[in-house]
Design a protein around this motif. Sequence first.
Motif, PDB file in Angstrom:
ATOM      1  N   LEU A 151       8.909   6.222  16.988  1.00 30.32           N
ATOM      2  CA  LEU A 151       9.338   5.442  18.150  1.00 30.32           C
ATOM      3  C   LEU A 151      10.524   4.545  17.817  1.00 30.32           C
ATOM      4  O   LEU A 151      11.422   4.359  18.649  1.00 30.32           O
ATOM      5  N   GLN A 152      10.585   4.001  16.607  1.00 33.88           N
ATOM      6  CA  GLN A 152      11.737   3.201  16.180  1.00 33.88           C
ATOM      7  C   GLN A 152      12.995   4.053  16.137  1.00 33.88           C
ATOM      8  O   GLN A 152      14.059   3.625  16.582  1.00 33.88           O
ATOM      9  N   ARG A 157      -5.665  10.599  20.520  1.00 35.81           N
ATOM     10  CA  ARG A 157      -4.767  11.765  20.480  1.00 35.81           C
ATOM     11  C   ARG A 157      -3.461  11.453  19.762  1.00 35.81           C
ATOM     12  O   ARG A 157      -2.442  12.091  20.030  1.00 35.81           O
ATOM     13  N   ARG A 158      -3.471  10.516  18.855  1.00 35.26           N
ATOM     14  CA  ARG A 158      -2.249  10.097  18.169  1.00 35.26           C
ATOM     15  C   ARG A 158      -1.564  11.258  17.440  1.00 35.26           C
ATOM     16  O   ARG A 158      -0.353  11.406  17.505  1.00 35.26           O
ATOM     17  N   GLU A 159      -2.348  12.093  16.763  1.00 40.49           N
ATOM     18  CA  GLU A 159      -1.760  13.219  16.032  1.00 40.49           C
ATOM     19  C   GLU A 159      -1.048  14.172  16.994  1.00 40.49           C
ATOM     20  O   GLU A 159       0.060  14.640  16.727  1.00 40.49           O
ATOM     21  N   MET A 201       0.855  -1.165   0.000  1.00 42.50           N
ATOM     22  CA  MET A 201       0.000   0.000   0.000  1.00 42.50           C
ATOM     23  C   MET A 201       0.908   1.236   0.000  1.00 42.50           C
ATOM     24  O   MET A 201       1.821   1.346   0.794  1.00 42.50           O
ATOM     25  N   SER A 202       0.651   2.174  -0.877  1.00 37.39           N
ATOM     26  CA  SER A 202       1.438   3.396  -0.941  1.00 37.39           C
ATOM     27  C   SER A 202       0.911   4.382   0.091  1.00 37.39           C
ATOM     28  O   SER A 202      -0.187   4.241   0.621  1.00 37.39           O
ATOM     29  N   GLU A 203       1.738   5.428   0.352  1.00 37.13           N
ATOM     30  CA  GLU A 203       1.324   6.447   1.317  1.00 37.13           C
ATOM     31  C   GLU A 203       0.036   7.131   0.885  1.00 37.13           C
ATOM     32  O   GLU A 203      -0.789   7.500   1.707  1.00 37.13           O
ATOM     33  N   ALA A 204      -0.149   7.280  -0.424  1.00 32.59           N
ATOM     34  CA  ALA A 204      -1.339   7.950  -0.938  1.00 32.59           C
ATOM     35  C   ALA A 204      -2.605   7.136  -0.674  1.00 32.59           C
ATOM     36  O   ALA A 204      -3.695   7.692  -0.570  1.00 32.59           O
ATOM     37  N   ALA A 246      -0.604   6.050  12.527  1.00 33.89           N
ATOM     38  CA  ALA A 246      -0.032   4.873  13.188  1.00 33.89           C
ATOM     39  C   ALA A 246       1.374   4.592  12.653  1.00 33.89           C
ATOM     40  O   ALA A 246       2.303   4.320  13.422  1.00 33.89           O
ATOM     41  N   ARG A 247       1.533   4.677  11.337  1.00 34.43           N
ATOM     42  CA  ARG A 247       2.844   4.439  10.721  1.00 34.43           C
ATOM     43  C   ARG A 247       3.837   5.504  11.169  1.00 34.43           C
ATOM     44  O   ARG A 247       4.967   5.200  11.544  1.00 34.43           O
ATOM     45  N   ASN A 248       3.403   6.774  11.170  1.00 34.78           N
ATOM     46  CA  ASN A 248       4.294   7.865  11.588  1.00 34.78           C
ATOM     47  C   ASN A 248       4.750   7.689  13.027  1.00 34.78           C
ATOM     48  O   ASN A 248       5.926   7.892  13.351  1.00 34.78           O
TER      49      ASN A 248
END
Length: 161
Positions: A20-21, A86-88, A1-4, A13-15
Amino acid sequence: MSEAEESESQQLARNLNELLQEIRVAQAGVQILFGFLLSITFMERYVAASGYVKAIHLTTVLFATAAVLLLTGPAAWHRVLFRQGRREYIIRVADKLAIAGLACLAVAVSGTLLLIFEMVIGGLVPVVLGGAALVAFGVVWFAMPLQQRSRGPAPERIDSE
């Protein structure tokens, strides 16, 4: 799956996972450095060290402590605010904490270099090496990426990076 093709939730979630990594890498280094700095106080030579050497050491310990605080902060924020929608916000705060933590880590590593060379050879060389290390961290960790950032986003690519 692309970012778009990602939903906003998937992208957040990916960000967060990527952030964190990245922080985990820095945390390992700062924890080892912190342990080393703490062990110095138990060496016989430390008791006889000059006030200048002790000032370098304590300043470096303070910056290493700040780096630990700032680099572990995002994990604590994530855990405390887990599943609160509140992830953002967590990502925005974590980004600032990570950058500040890296700046403190750069000072702590440079201070450690200064401290070690001061105890081993003294003179002007330790100051030059410590300063050069700090400049190198500033250039590689901050100036170069900020220069790229000022150019704006890269054109979209079909293949992933």
